[in-house]
Scaffold this active site. Structure first.
Site, PDB file in Angstrom:
ATOM      1  N   ILE A  50       0.883  -1.164   0.000  1.00 64.62           N
ATOM      2  CA  ILE A  50       0.000   0.000   0.000  1.00 64.62           C
ATOM      3  C   ILE A  50       0.920   1.213   0.000  1.00 64.62           C
ATOM      4  O   ILE A  50       1.867   1.287   0.792  1.00 64.62           O
ATOM      5  CB  ILE A  50      -0.950  -0.012   1.222  1.00 64.62           C
ATOM      6  CG1 ILE A  50      -1.861   1.232   1.226  1.00 64.62           C
ATOM      7  CG2 ILE A  50      -0.192  -0.112   2.525  1.00 64.62           C
ATOM      8  CD1 ILE A  50      -2.913   1.196   2.338  1.00 64.62           C
ATOM      9  N   SER A  51       0.680   2.145  -0.916  1.00 65.45           N
ATOM     10  CA  SER A  51       1.594   3.273  -1.112  1.00 65.45           C
ATOM     11  C   SER A  51       1.606   4.231   0.078  1.00 65.45           C
ATOM     12  O   SER A  51       0.663   4.286   0.871  1.00 65.45           O
ATOM     13  CB  SER A  51       1.205   4.055  -2.372  1.00 65.45           C
ATOM     14  OG  SER A  51       1.332   3.254  -3.519  1.00 65.45           O
TER      15      SER A  51
END
Length: 208
Positions: A50-51
């Site tokens: 997840i960025s």
């Protein structure tokens, strides 16, 4: 998290509101919940992440700048390449009229479906398939955003971008460095610009 982003990275108030309204901790594994509001990427399984919130905010802000140029209050019809855990898809639903999000890894598609179901996002359609092909049945898209880095912007994405639309994606450039690339489609063709350096997982074809 939102206040830190507001102070460090000025961006569209609608993006900050979306970030404030979607609980990031619900999209990460239980062991990582305490880190969910730090400005860092986190593993979500299957070799994916997840960025960082700051990168998500930056990419959404650039898309909103495209919407502002179209004089619309939202992102319109959105295509997301790489659903991952579903977090960014939820944010996009706060900013777009309709969101199609495609994921090539079945385990992540199922995970995102589980995470997103309680939110009852009627404007969201999740698709299991090859993101490099985009999703032609719902094209054209006013906004396209990718969460994986390729060596070029796939031609299917360009073909599915509406006139007046904007695309943002990480692309490997000179020296094998990744950078955000923005493509605007006009009546005359495509206008491409390069933004800051980033670090994303590789863009791959096919579905698994």
């Amino acid at each position: 998290m939102v206040e830190r982003l507001r102070a460090a990275h000025p961006c569209d108030a609608r993006v900050l509101q979306a970030l404030a309204s979607v609980p990031r901790h619900r999209f990460v594994d239980a062991a990582l919940v305490t880190q969910s509001y730090e400005d860092t990427s986190l593993p979500i399984g299957h070799g994916q992440t997840i960025s960082k919130p700051s990168v998500v905010a930056r990419m959404l802000d650039v898309l909103m700048q495209g919407a502002n140029a179209r004089r619309t209050a939202h992102l319109g019809r959105v295509l997301e390449i790489g659903t991952g855990c579903g977090y960014q898809a939820a944010l996009l639903c706060s900013l777009g009229r309709q969101v199609v999000s495609i994921e090539r890894i079945r385990g992540l598609y199922d995970k995102a479906s589980t995470h997103l179901a309680p939110l009852r996002l009627h404007q969201l359609r999740l698709v299991y398939g090859d993101g490099m092909l985009g999703h032609a049945p719902n094209a054209p898209y006013d906004s396209i955003i990718a969460a994986a880095c390729g060596t070029e912007v796939p031609p299917h994405w360009l073909a599915q971008l509406a006139v007046g639309g904007r695309l943002i994606a990480p692309v490997v450039g000179k020296g094998k460095q990744q950078a955000l690339v923005v493509v605007d489609r006009t009546e005359a063709g495509y206008q491409r610009s390069e933004r800051e350096a980033v670090q994303f997982v590789p863009l791959k074809s096919g579905s698994v």
